[in-house]
Design a protein around this motif. Structure first.
Motif, PDB file in Angstrom:
ATOM      1  N   GLN A   1       0.826  -1.205   0.000  1.00 38.21           N
ATOM      2  CA  GLN A   1       0.000   0.000   0.000  1.00 38.21           C
ATOM      3  C   GLN A   1       0.861   1.257   0.000  1.00 38.21           C
ATOM      4  N   TYR A   2       1.984   1.196   0.730  1.00 43.16           N
ATOM      5  CA  TYR A   2       2.902   2.340   0.810  1.00 43.16           C
ATOM      6  C   TYR A   2       3.492   2.661  -0.569  1.00 43.16           C
ATOM      7  N   ILE A   3       3.965   1.644  -1.306  1.00 45.56           N
ATOM      8  CA  ILE A   3       4.606   1.930  -2.594  1.00 45.56           C
ATOM      9  C   ILE A   3       3.580   2.385  -3.632  1.00 45.56           C
ATOM     10  N   LEU A   4       2.343   1.876  -3.553  1.00 48.37           N
ATOM     11  CA  LEU A   4       1.315   2.342  -4.486  1.00 48.37           C
ATOM     12  C   LEU A   4       0.952   3.804  -4.209  1.00 48.37           C
ATOM     13  N   SER A   5       0.894   4.169  -2.931  1.00 53.07           N
ATOM     14  CA  SER A   5       0.603   5.564  -2.568  1.00 53.07           C
ATOM     15  C   SER A   5       1.716   6.488  -3.038  1.00 53.07           C
ATOM     16  N   GLU A   6       2.980   6.040  -2.839  1.00 57.74           N
ATOM     17  CA  GLU A   6       4.125   6.848  -3.277  1.00 57.74           C
ATOM     18  C   GLU A   6       4.143   6.982  -4.793  1.00 57.74           C
ATOM     19  N   ALA A   7       3.738   5.921  -5.496  1.00 50.95           N
ATOM     20  CA  ALA A   7       3.739   5.944  -6.966  1.00 50.95           C
ATOM     21  C   ALA A   7       2.743   6.951  -7.504  1.00 50.95           C
ATOM     22  N   GLN A   8       1.646   7.154  -6.807  1.00 52.02           N
ATOM     23  CA  GLN A   8       0.646   8.127  -7.245  1.00 52.02           C
ATOM     24  C   GLN A   8       1.115   9.558  -7.022  1.00 52.02           C
ATOM     25  N   ARG A   9       2.044   9.738  -6.081  1.00 53.41           N
ATOM     26  CA  ARG A   9       2.513  11.092  -5.745  1.00 53.41           C
ATOM     27  C   ARG A   9       3.751  11.508  -6.525  1.00 53.41           C
ATOM     28  N   SER A  10       4.480  10.532  -7.086  1.00 56.24           N
ATOM     29  CA  SER A  10       5.752  10.861  -7.733  1.00 56.24           C
ATOM     30  C   SER A  10       5.805  10.290  -9.145  1.00 56.24           C
ATOM     31  N   SER A  11       6.146  11.139 -10.103  1.00 57.05           N
ATOM     32  CA  SER A  11       6.264  10.684 -11.495  1.00 57.05           C
ATOM     33  C   SER A  11       7.445   9.735 -11.673  1.00 57.05           C
ATOM     34  N   LYS A  12       8.439   9.836 -10.782  1.00 55.43           N
ATOM     35  CA  LYS A  12       9.610   8.953 -10.867  1.00 55.43           C
ATOM     36  C   LYS A  12       9.248   7.502 -10.562  1.00 55.43           C
ATOM     37  N   LEU A  13       8.104   7.301  -9.905  1.00 53.89           N
ATOM     38  CA  LEU A  13       7.676   5.949  -9.536  1.00 53.89           C
ATOM     39  C   LEU A  13       6.524   5.468 -10.413  1.00 53.89           C
ATOM     40  N   LYS A  14       6.365   6.096 -11.575  1.00 50.91           N
ATOM     41  CA  LYS A  14       5.256   5.768 -12.466  1.00 50.91           C
ATOM     42  C   LYS A  14       5.281   4.306 -12.892  1.00 50.91           C
TER      43      LYS A  14
END
Length: 362
Positions: free
Chosen positions: A205-218
């Protein structure tokens, strides 16, 4: 790796000149070099203890030992020098370090089938990884890559004391950093997060949330359907085997070399515990089984295969050929993969049999 020159003669002796293009080429070379081979490469040696001056020399050694660990950027080959020069005596022992952008020549008295296959597999090929794995528990995580070459690479260990104020967030941040540093989402088929309890779901859940906030984690957002959550006993390194035997994971990588080897080892260990007359291990028992064409699947570690004397290598090569000619399968398992490690504990050579042979002495 790039093959610069190749001379193999009708008697199977010969040499190749190799250029190492990337760090992952080292495991291929590790599987290619055997004790008794001759390696020639340029190196530097200190010639004056007072001013610490060094000179470049060509060193030609007959291999006595090979040192390489998972994830290392250097392969060390030790042996006896064969050529006299003004700086080094013949017969003295030296170590050559092989690494990325290094060129060397490899001579063998016998280029057997396995050595030729290894060379051809690595020649101008790309070492790829099918699976990224994160094993974790509170305060501890390991990141692995499992290759299409059946090698598992330990990329990172993250160990942190949890801060009561921030909870798991800082730890998750460190794991995610290692995760993104080592796992190429364009290459792997899926990523597995394994842990006991609910920490895997929390990290997911943490990495999916971070992916939505950062284009680097698209890339995480785009590949979220390829993330699998698996229960393991702990987040320790040895739980990688649990992940690789998980049925959902094996379905993702079912047509890879690693998956074939995992399934073959599972069949053997299952038979050993439930129907032991259809499984045997040790060279003597395996040879006796093959005399009756009883072998369905033969498995041998690369360590056993490549470190043996020439006479023994010929014996193993002949055994593999015999099994294949009789319609069986023969697998050489990498010692750098969990299946190979498991096989090594069972003498390094085992067989699944077509029919029971209770008379075999193991």
């Amino acid at each position: 790796m790039k093959l610069l020159e190749k001379q193999i003669f009708p008697d199977k002796s010969g040499m190749v000149k190799i250029f190492l293009e990337q760090p992952d080429d080292l495991w291929l070379v590790y599987n290619l070099i055997a004790v008794g081979d001759v390696i020639t490469s340029q190196t530097s040696r200190k010639v004056n203890s007072k001013n610490q001056s060094r000179v470049n020399i060509n060193l030609e050694i007959k291999v006595t030992a090979i040192d390489y660990s998972k994830g290392s950027s250097v392969l060390r080959v030790r042996g006896k020098n064969r050529v006299v020069n003004e700086h080094i005596n013949a017969g003295s022992f030296h170590t050559l370090e092989l690494e990325k952008n290094k060129e060397f020549t490899l001579e063998k008295k016998v280029w057997d089938t396995k050595a030729m296959e290894t060379m051809e597999d690595g020649h101008d090929g790309v070492v790829g990884y099918d699976l990224g794995v994160v094993l974790m528990e509170e305060g501890l995580a390991h990141v692995f890559l499992v290759g299409n070459n059946s090698v598992s690479k330990h990329c990172a260990k993250i160990e942190e004391r949890l801060d009561p104020k921030t909870g798991l967030n800082k730890f998750f941040e460190s794991v995610l950093h290692a995760f993104m540093k080592h796992i190429d989402w364009n290459m792997v088929r899926c990523v597995v997060i394994g842990s006991p309890g609910k920490i895997k779901a929390e990290f997911h859940q943490y990495i999916l949330s971070e992916a939505q906030r950062s284009s680097k984690l698209k890339s995480i957002e785009n590949k979220k359907s390829c993330i699998l959550l698996v229960n393991t006993n702990s987040g320790k390194e040895n739980c990688l085997n649990e992940v690789l035997h998980n049925i959902t994971v094996t379905n993702f990588i079912r047509d890879t070399k690693a998956s074939v080897e995992i399934k073959a080892m599972k069949e053997f260990t299952d038979l050993l515990s439930s129907n032991s007359d259809r499984a045997c291990y040790g060279l003597k028992s395996v040879e006796a089984a093959q005399e009756l064409s009883a072998i369905k699947t033969l498995m041998i570690t690369d360590e056993l295969f490549k470190n043996a004397e020439i006479a023994m290598r010929k014996k193993y090569t002949g055994l593999i050929k015999s099994v294949k000619e009789a319609g069986g399968k023969a697998l050489v398992l990498s010692s750098m993969h969990v299946s190979g490690e498991e096989l090594a504990k069972l003498t390094g050579i085992v067989a699944v049999l077509r029919f029971p042979m209770p008379e075999l002495d193991m």
